[in-house]
Design a protein around this motif. Structure first.
Motif, mmCIF file in Angstrom:
data_model
loop_
_atom_site.group_PDB
_atom_site.id
_atom_site.type_symbol
_atom_site.label_atom_id
_atom_site.label_comp_id
_atom_site.label_asym_id
_atom_site.label_seq_id
_atom_site.Cartn_x
_atom_site.Cartn_y
_atom_site.Cartn_z
ATOM 1 N N PHE A 58 0.838 -1.198 0.000
ATOM 2 C CA PHE A 58 0.000 0.000 0.000
ATOM 3 C C PHE A 58 0.878 1.256 0.000
ATOM 4 C CE2 PHE A 58 -2.629 3.368 1.688
ATOM 5 C CZ PHE A 58 -3.897 3.111 1.179
ATOM 6 N N LEU A 59 1.868 1.283 0.882
ATOM 7 C CA LEU A 59 2.765 2.435 0.959
ATOM 8 C C LEU A 59 3.508 2.640 -0.355
ATOM 9 C CD1 LEU A 59 4.335 4.667 2.435
ATOM 10 C CD2 LEU A 59 5.838 2.886 3.367
ATOM 11 N N LEU A 60 4.038 1.566 -0.901
ATOM 12 C CA LEU A 60 4.780 1.646 -2.162
ATOM 13 C C LEU A 60 3.881 2.153 -3.294
ATOM 14 C CD1 LEU A 60 7.484 1.065 -3.561
ATOM 15 C CD2 LEU A 60 6.741 -1.307 -3.862
ATOM 16 N N THR A 61 2.650 1.661 -3.334
ATOM 17 C CA THR A 61 1.699 2.083 -4.372
ATOM 18 C C THR A 61 1.304 3.545 -4.189
ATOM 19 O OG1 THR A 61 0.851 -0.196 -4.458
ATOM 20 C CG2 THR A 61 -0.498 1.511 -5.495
ATOM 21 N N LEU A 62 1.077 3.948 -2.950
ATOM 22 C CA LEU A 62 0.716 5.343 -2.659
ATOM 23 C C LEU A 62 1.811 6.289 -3.151
ATOM 24 C CD1 LEU A 62 -0.986 7.567 -1.266
ATOM 25 C CD2 LEU A 62 0.216 7.005 0.863
ATOM 26 N N ILE A 63 3.056 5.984 -2.827
ATOM 27 C CA ILE A 63 4.169 6.864 -3.232
ATOM 28 C C ILE A 63 4.337 6.844 -4.755
ATOM 29 C CG2 ILE A 63 6.628 7.362 -2.945
ATOM 30 C CD1 ILE A 63 4.820 7.840 -0.436
ATOM 31 N N HIS A 64 4.129 5.695 -5.363
ATOM 32 C CA HIS A 64 4.154 5.560 -6.832
ATOM 33 C C HIS A 64 3.162 6.552 -7.462
ATOM 34 C CE1 HIS A 64 4.044 2.802 -10.556
ATOM 35 N NE2 HIS A 64 3.078 3.679 -10.765
ATOM 36 N N GLU A 65 1.937 6.580 -6.911
ATOM 37 C CA GLU A 65 0.887 7.442 -7.485
ATOM 38 C C GLU A 65 1.120 8.927 -7.166
ATOM 39 O OE1 GLU A 65 -0.783 6.070 -9.650
ATOM 40 O OE2 GLU A 65 -0.627 3.966 -9.072
ATOM 41 N N ILE A 66 1.621 9.214 -5.967
ATOM 42 C CA ILE A 66 1.954 10.607 -5.636
ATOM 43 C C ILE A 66 3.047 11.118 -6.574
ATOM 44 C CG2 ILE A 66 2.947 12.144 -3.879
ATOM 45 C CD1 ILE A 66 1.537 10.413 -1.744
ATOM 46 N N ALA A 67 3.979 10.238 -6.931
ATOM 47 C CA ALA A 67 5.042 10.617 -7.879
ATOM 48 C C ALA A 67 4.443 11.005 -9.236
ATOM 49 C CB ALA A 67 6.050 9.475 -8.041
ATOM 50 N N HIS A 68 3.370 10.312 -9.647
ATOM 51 C CA HIS A 68 2.671 10.695 -10.888
ATOM 52 C C HIS A 68 2.092 12.104 -10.770
ATOM 53 C CE1 HIS A 68 2.922 7.164 -13.362
ATOM 54 N NE2 HIS A 68 2.406 6.376 -12.436
ATOM 55 N N PHE A 69 1.483 12.384 -9.624
ATOM 56 C CA PHE A 69 0.862 13.688 -9.368
ATOM 57 C C PHE A 69 1.903 14.813 -9.438
ATOM 58 C CE2 PHE A 69 -0.807 16.550 -5.776
ATOM 59 C CZ PHE A 69 -1.571 17.322 -6.636
ATOM 60 N N ILE A 70 3.019 14.612 -8.742
ATOM 61 C CA ILE A 70 4.090 15.621 -8.716
ATOM 62 C C ILE A 70 4.692 15.809 -10.108
ATOM 63 C CG2 ILE A 70 6.412 16.110 -7.812
ATOM 64 C CD1 ILE A 70 5.479 14.664 -5.204
ATOM 65 N N THR A 71 4.890 14.695 -10.804
ATOM 66 C CA THR A 71 5.461 14.751 -12.159
ATOM 67 C C THR A 71 4.526 15.499 -13.096
ATOM 68 O OG1 THR A 71 6.578 12.639 -11.765
ATOM 69 C CG2 THR A 71 6.407 13.365 -14.061
ATOM 70 N N TYR A 72 3.219 15.232 -12.975
ATOM 71 C CA TYR A 72 2.259 15.920 -13.845
ATOM 72 C C TYR A 72 2.278 17.421 -13.588
ATOM 73 C CZ TYR A 72 -1.895 17.360 -16.304
ATOM 74 O OH TYR A 72 -2.739 18.016 -17.162
ATOM 75 N N LYS A 73 2.350 17.811 -12.326
ATOM 76 C CA LYS A 73 2.350 19.240 -11.990
ATOM 77 C C LYS A 73 3.581 19.952 -12.572
ATOM 78 C CE LYS A 73 1.811 19.052 -7.466
ATOM 79 N NZ LYS A 73 1.660 19.579 -6.089
#
Length: 200
Positions: free
Chosen positions: A62-77
């Motif tokens: 769960f933690l690994l997946t959460l950080i994976h998806e947050i990285a998408h958010f930051i990258t998109y911004k």
């Protein structure tokens, strides 16, 4: 950060996750298990963002997946036109994950595989057999096996069809679907339900 999210995370990871979400606030939704993905980052037409995470993941996945998806958010911004799992995402994911690489958060048997995976992270942790296997040790018992754990000739069920495990071809196993007699290729870490060994 919602109270609901806390129960899905390793306790010692919570302060670090809070820090990230304070800097990069985003709506996070816990959803029922999806077979094809652990999590998803989504941008809506109204400009809002959302991360969804499966509710059946163990705390470390769960933690690994959460950080994976947050990285998408930051990258998109930062880079709206970058590839979904391109260099910018990899760098953001690595940067976010580094503080979590400690034995107070991840068990000792996961850490070396996680560190190795993060050298060049792929779109899915499932592409790394060793990391997937280490993470799976903390799942609730599903009664399933990875296909690489089964003996040659084993009969197993996958998506309500029965198959016989054959030889490995590079990174995948050739398996025959018993009803149609067609051959299919399975990733080493496909999760299947073992039925019996054909030699029994």
């Amino acid at each position: 950060m919602s109270e609901l999210l806390l129960k899905y995370l390793p306790e010692k990871a919570i302060p670090l996750v809070k820090e990230i979400l304070t800097e990069h606030p985003i709506y996070i939704k816990i959803v029922n298990n999806r077979r094809t993905k652990h999590g998803e980052f989504k941008r809506f037409s109204n400009g809002n963002f959302q991360i969804t995470l499966n509710n059946n993941l163990n705390k470390f996945q769960f933690l690994l997946t959460l950080i994976h998806e947050i990285a998408h958010f930051i990258t998109y911004k930062k880079y709206q036109n970058s590839k979904p799992h391109g260099l910018e995402w990899k760098q953001n994911f690595q940067h976010l994950m580094l503080p979590f690489l400690q034995p107070s958060i991840f068990p000792e048997n996961i850490l070396p595989h996680l560190a190795n995976y993060l050298k060049n992270p792929k779109a899915s942790t499932g592409s790394d057999v060793n990391l997937t296997y280490a993470l799976k040790q903390y799942d609730e018992m599903s009664g399933k096996n990875f296909i690489f754990e089964l003996a040659h000739g084993s009969i197993f069920k996958f998506n309500n069809k029965n198959y016989k495990k054959g030889s490995i071809r590079r990174t995948r196993f050739e398996c025959v679907e018993l009803q149609s007699k067609k051959t299919y290729l399975f990733n080493k870490n496909a999760e299947v339900l073992y039925l019996k060994n054909d030699n029994e």
